[in-house]
Design a protein around this motif. Structure first.
Motif, PDB file in Angstrom:
ATOM      1  N   TRP A 245       0.750  -1.217  -0.164  1.00 60.00           N
ATOM      2  CA  TRP A 245       0.075  -0.015   0.059  1.00 60.00           C
ATOM      3  C   TRP A 245       0.893   1.242   0.099  1.00 60.00           C
ATOM      4  N   ASP A 251      -5.160   3.450  -3.301  1.00 63.80           N
ATOM      5  CA  ASP A 251      -6.067   4.177  -2.812  1.00 63.80           C
ATOM      6  C   ASP A 251      -7.585   3.418  -2.136  1.00 63.80           C
ATOM      7  N   TYR A 252      -7.508   2.020  -2.866  1.00 63.97           N
ATOM      8  CA  TYR A 252      -8.813   1.293  -2.646  1.00 63.97           C
ATOM      9  C   TYR A 252      -8.519  -0.177  -2.567  1.00 63.97           C
ATOM     10  N   PRO A 278      -5.713   2.307   2.132  1.00 67.07           N
ATOM     11  CA  PRO A 278      -6.566   2.639   1.354  1.00 67.07           C
ATOM     12  C   PRO A 278      -7.846   2.509   1.873  1.00 67.07           C
TER      13      PRO A 278
END
Length: 540
Positions: A245, A251-252, A278
């Motif tokens: 990450w 981000d997701y 995220p």
């Protein structure tokens, strides 16, 4: 995408991908960087077993969040399908060949183990190829990423050096979650043994952030100085997730309910590294026919290939779209319902103009990636085709098409392509699941009288109007005339006595499709059926 085409965040469509897109948009707005940079959404895949339908579901659902995000913000996305193929093989999956060979390589990275199928350079490469093949087959837009490539290619090197700088802080986060023995030796760093190629879970004797190395001692007393860069080491998985990450700026990422605690721990580690965890969705798990979690290594549940044997891919999309935060059974009996839910949603979507906000709440809009074409639907449901196959004892598509053309003379495999696919699937599903399970029951005295009345009434319509509404009204009237209360008990009689099943179609449409004279013959055969249970296969 222009401003006028974007969705007003104040009035989000009532669909969960838009709720997730709003979370993603808030996350992206809180980050530094170019405003028009693509949002990075990630899905993770552990190639220790063959790709299963849950893996597909995660990619499909994340793709729908991408679609909603772009519609909501006008900004682009990237979807990274990440394979953890540097992970060590901890056990031999039940559903792969050459298990004895694989046991010789337990503890090695999946990308450095021979392929038991004999088709690729490694076990991971084989499973990665399977993953990419079915994702490509569904038309997903994604970038494939290999953990091995990222580690050995240096893409994680800076982040790995950062791990060494905050090594003790990471240990402090993870250690309280471990038992005494593991806590005593835990390190987020797993060096690869330079001689055996094993992924080593060992105590670190020394950490050198400046040199980018760790020192550790083998069981035989040999001391090794291992660089954490260049693929000579990898991270324990919670730390690995956090490092990824941080390194990539994810981000997701959504994940299953079983990983709630892991998400929290990885989020803490990501912040220690200097990153922002995220946004994401916690989805419920898929269960097999016995209520057990499906597993890649066990091979329970349904594979993508099995689903596509019995229904079109759009139906699988519909199943995955429904209520991701609710646990659902994933077995063969869910397939017809998913197929008909999809068809119903297509019909609703096709009745709406392209600029109607309600369209954005329709699962078909997501499954098709946008507008739904006029040829996306079917004039007949999958359930109706299964019932027709049942009473006709159909073994080939031609049998069903004979009835379909009676119902709609213009219908053909060329003009109704989805219907043609449904016909093919219905033949297979009927043979494998419906025919073996059929059980006819004898009608009682009242039911026998009502069935005789229905047959007589249908004979009177042989030369008159026989549209589905007229036929449905007739069936209703006869049920009322013979005192069935509630009326569903009358329809239950029709299904159980005539079709050999507990549920069935709207009967007026069925009669119109199967034929008035043929339905009369079906009733007569049922009334003459001996009290001994009839063999499976239907009375056609």
């Amino acid at each position: 995408m222009s401003e006028q085409n974007r969705t007003d965040p104040v009035s989000l469509p009532k669909a969960w991908p838009f709720e997730e897109a709003a979370k993603l948009a808030a996350h992206v707005e809180g980050k530094a960087g170019p405003a028009d940079a693509p949002a990075l959404l990630e899905t993770g895949y552990g190639p220790s077993g063959l790709p299963h339908i849950g893996t597909f579901g995660e990619v499909a659902r994340t793709s729908w969040v991408c679609q909603a995000y772009t519609r909501l913000t006008g900004r682009p996305t990237r979807l990274l399908a990440f394979s953890d193929d540097m992970d060590a093989l901890r056990k031999v999956p039940d559903n792969v060949p050459n298990g004895d060979m694989l046991r010789q390589h337990l503890g090695k990275p999946l990308s450095r183990i021979p392929d038991p199928f004999g088709t690729h350079e490694s076990f991971a490469a084989h499973n990665n190829a399977r993953l990419r093949s079915f994702l490509d087959g569904f038309g997903f837009t994604y970038e494939f990423a290999s953990s091995t490539d990222y580690y050995t290619g240096g893409l994680f090197d800076a982040a790995l050096r950062r791990v060494l700088e905050v090594h003790d802080e990471i240990v402090a986060v993870i250690a309280p979650t471990l038992g005494p023995d593991r806590r005593a030796t835990y390190s987020p760093v797993l060096p690869i043994h330079p001689r055996t190629g094993m992924v080593m879970q060992v105590r670190m004797d020394a950490i050198d952030p400046a040199a980018g190395t760790v020192r550790w001692t083998d069981d035989d007393g040999t001391v090794f100085e291992t660089p954490v860069t260049g693929g000579h080491a990898k991270m324990q998985w919670k730390a690995d997730w956090a490092m990824r990450w941080f390194a990539l700026g994810v981000d997701y990422e959504m994940s299953g309910k079983d990983l709630i605690d892991s998400v929290k721990l990885s989020g803490k580690i990501c912040r220690i590294l200097g990153g922002q965890p995220p946004a994401g969705l916690t989805y419920e798990l898929f269960l097999d026919e016995n209520g057990q979690k499906i597993s890649k290594s066990k091979g329970n549940g349904i594979s993508v290939e099995e689903w596509l044997r019995y229904a079109p891919p759009e139906s699988l999309g519909q199943y995955m779209f429904n209520a991701p935060q609710r646990a659902k059974r994933l077995f063969f009996d869910v397939i017809p319902k998913a197929a008909d839910e999809y068809l119903a949603n297509v019909a609703r979507a096709q009745a709406l103009p392209d600029n109607d906000p309600a369209l954005l709440s329709n699962p078909a809009w997501f499954i098709h990636g946008g507008p739904i074409g006029a040829d996306a639907g079917s004039p007949l449901t999958f359930g109706m085709l299964l019932n027709l196959a049942s009473v006709a004892n159909a073994e080939t598509p031609d049998v069903l098409w004979k009835f379909i053309r009676r119902y709609d003379a213009a219908a053909s495999p060329e003009t109704c392509q989805l219907l043609a696919r449904l016909v093919d699937h219905a033949i297979v599903y009927y043979a494998d699941f419906v025919r073996p399970a059929k059980t006819y029951r004898q009608p009682d005295a009242r039911e026998r009288a009502a069935l005789s009345d229905l047959a007589d009434s249908l004979r009177g319509l042989a030369d008159g109007p026989s549209d589905p509404d007229t036929l449905q009204n007739l069936v209703f009237e006869i049920g009322k005339r013979h005192g069935f209360e509630p009326l569903r008990t009358w329809f239950g009689c029709l299904y159980e006595v005539l079709l050999g099943q507990t549920e069935g179609p709207r009967f007026g449409i069925f009669i119109g499709l199967y034929g008035v004279a043929e339905t009369v013959a079906l009733i007569e055969a049922a009334l003459l059926r001996p009290s001994v249970e009839a063999p499976a296969g239907g009375a056609g």
